[in-house]
Design a protein around this motif. Sequence first.
Motif, short mmCIF file in Angstrom:
data_model
loop_
_atom_site.label_atom_id
_atom_site.label_comp_id
_atom_site.label_asym_id
_atom_site.label_seq_id
_atom_site.Cartn_x
_atom_site.Cartn_y
_atom_site.Cartn_z
N GLY A 85 -21.82 -38.88 -43.86
CA GLY A 85 -20.94 -39.91 -44.42
C GLY A 85 -21.65 -41.24 -44.55
N PHE A 86 -22.48 -41.57 -43.55
CA PHE A 86 -23.26 -42.81 -43.62
C PHE A 86 -24.25 -42.76 -44.78
N LEU A 87 -24.87 -41.59 -45.00
CA LEU A 87 -25.86 -41.47 -46.06
C LEU A 87 -25.26 -41.63 -47.45
N LYS A 88 -23.96 -41.37 -47.57
CA LYS A 88 -23.31 -41.56 -48.87
C LYS A 88 -23.48 -43.00 -49.34
N HIS A 89 -23.33 -43.94 -48.41
CA HIS A 89 -23.47 -45.36 -48.75
C HIS A 89 -24.93 -45.69 -49.07
N CYS A 90 -25.86 -45.04 -48.34
CA CYS A 90 -27.28 -45.26 -48.62
C CYS A 90 -27.63 -44.78 -50.03
N GLU A 92 -25.64 -44.57 -52.56
CA GLU A 92 -25.05 -45.46 -53.56
C GLU A 92 -25.98 -46.64 -53.84
N GLN A 93 -26.71 -47.08 -52.80
CA GLN A 93 -27.66 -48.17 -52.97
C GLN A 93 -28.97 -47.67 -53.57
N ASN A 94 -29.30 -46.39 -53.33
CA ASN A 94 -30.54 -45.80 -53.83
C ASN A 94 -30.22 -44.43 -54.43
N PRO A 95 -29.76 -44.40 -55.69
CA PRO A 95 -29.31 -43.14 -56.32
C PRO A 95 -30.37 -42.05 -56.38
N SER A 96 -31.64 -42.42 -56.31
CA SER A 96 -32.70 -41.41 -56.37
C SER A 96 -32.96 -40.74 -55.03
N MET A 97 -32.30 -41.22 -53.97
CA MET A 97 -32.46 -40.59 -52.66
C MET A 97 -32.03 -39.13 -52.71
N ILE A 98 -32.84 -38.24 -52.10
CA ILE A 98 -32.50 -36.84 -52.00
C ILE A 98 -32.02 -36.57 -50.57
N ILE A 99 -30.91 -35.88 -50.43
CA ILE A 99 -30.34 -35.57 -49.12
C ILE A 99 -30.33 -34.06 -48.93
N SER A 118 -16.39 -32.00 -49.89
CA SER A 118 -16.32 -33.38 -49.39
C SER A 118 -17.65 -34.11 -49.40
N TYR A 119 -18.76 -33.40 -49.58
CA TYR A 119 -20.08 -34.04 -49.55
C TYR A 119 -20.91 -33.58 -50.75
N PRO A 120 -20.41 -33.81 -51.96
CA PRO A 120 -21.10 -33.33 -53.16
C PRO A 120 -22.45 -34.02 -53.39
N PHE A 121 -22.71 -35.09 -52.67
CA PHE A 121 -23.97 -35.83 -52.82
C PHE A 121 -25.12 -35.18 -52.06
N VAL A 122 -24.85 -34.12 -51.29
CA VAL A 122 -25.92 -33.38 -50.61
C VAL A 122 -26.63 -32.51 -51.66
N ASP A 123 -27.94 -32.66 -51.76
CA ASP A 123 -28.69 -32.06 -52.86
C ASP A 123 -29.32 -30.71 -52.52
N ILE A 124 -29.82 -30.55 -51.30
CA ILE A 124 -30.58 -29.35 -50.92
C ILE A 124 -30.00 -28.78 -49.63
N VAL A 125 -29.74 -27.48 -49.60
CA VAL A 125 -29.24 -26.80 -48.40
C VAL A 125 -29.98 -25.47 -48.27
N PHE A 126 -30.52 -25.20 -47.07
CA PHE A 126 -31.16 -23.89 -46.85
C PHE A 126 -31.04 -23.49 -45.39
#
Length: 459
Positions: A85-90, A92-99, A118-126
């Motif tokens: 949840g905290f990284l969501k705000h990060c 937003e400030q840095n759209p190129s960030m990969i999570i 609820s966390y669609p901004f997470v890019d990679i999961v393995f």
Amino acid sequence: MNSEMTSAEYIAAVSDIISKRESPPLACVHSYGCQLNFSDGEKIKGMLGKMGYGFTDNPENADFVIFNTCAVRENAEDRVFGNLGFLKHCKEQNPSMIIGLCGCMAGLDHVIQKLEKSYPFVDIVFGTSALDRLPRLLYEKLNGRKKAFDTNEYNMPAEGLEQVRDSSFKASVPIMYGCNNFCTYCIVPYVRGRERSRRPEDIIKEVQGLARDGYKEIMLLGQNVNSYGNDLEEDVTFCGLLNQINAVEGDFIIRFMSSHPKDAGTELIDTMLECEKVERHLHLPVQSGSDDILEKMNRRYTVEKYMETINHARNIVPDFSFTTDIIVGFPNESSEDFEKTLELMKRVKYDNIYSFIYSKRSGTKAALIEDKISDAEKSERMTRLLALQREISTESYKRFIGRKMRVLADAKGKREGWLTGKSSDFIIVEFEGEESLIGQFVDVEVTAAKNWAVTGKII
């Protein structure tokens, strides 16, 4: 590029993309939970380093943040979602960030569903056995793929992955992955799969390399190290592996965890005492002192069977060091069940315990049991258990006063000019010494005992 490319080829491809940037991107790798997870985290850092990433401990400064997660207890899972949840705000400030998210949580269906919802901004999961696929997933993300997921497949992790080790003198070496025991409270077999043993020659080669590099502590890791080799064609057991590692040239101590009491018997104790490099300590998780609770946990041993191993060691070495795990408040644990746990602690006289209030994990059999014990009662039992262990440790540690201990100095102490380390009995030792001794073995004469450590002076 296609799916037939090797991990090394994907590493080279990502490295080529990154080399075109004005400055190297930064990665923040945060591992939660057990030492197997931290070992996986070191391998993740190794791959990212080869791809051109630098590292930061601050996720706000990172271009790629990856959480290597634990699913053993619910509060660990909650922490991860809170940090996401905290990284969501990060982001937003840095759209190129990969999570990214990996590890045990990635093997749980409800986690994947929650991430998608609820966390669609997470890019990679393995998952836990897909470490070597990180370069492919990262390459796909850098080339425009919205999400790169790879979960729920339990293969043997690739050999030869480079590691950025967190220590220059202590190293963890996984010898097997997964678990076949299916304790009713435990989620591990569902997120790490069935037992898969590494080939002994691969393990020995890794240990030989660490010994040549001057590592002083080798920690062998597995969910149940005593099951090592059961799935291999080679005729090798964990005791046989200990003998082989003990024969490797070099000045280092061998530690290992975890052992399962149903498999850790007299042969293990005998082997430990025969191998001069193996520590004189065994972490033997009992979980409960009640046979009824042990049966409900599907632990497949009784208290008396457990005590056979304890007694065998103590008959040979009267003050052989034992530590354990204990779960307080397993569903419907009675007062009598809990009192039996306290009685067992008095019988064994553990040097230390790792105790936890039972945490319900969806997908396990114990989660289906209607629990009638209140949280307040569980907390009161935990308070009593910890108080008893403080009494036991305070008295037990006195046995070391006047004794010489060989200690691996591993950190600065809380007091100025003091160091801390662990003995071959896995006892914390505090002593005065120069920081240059960190990473070295020293002989310490014990002069005083506390309820969690001993203090002494360098001989």
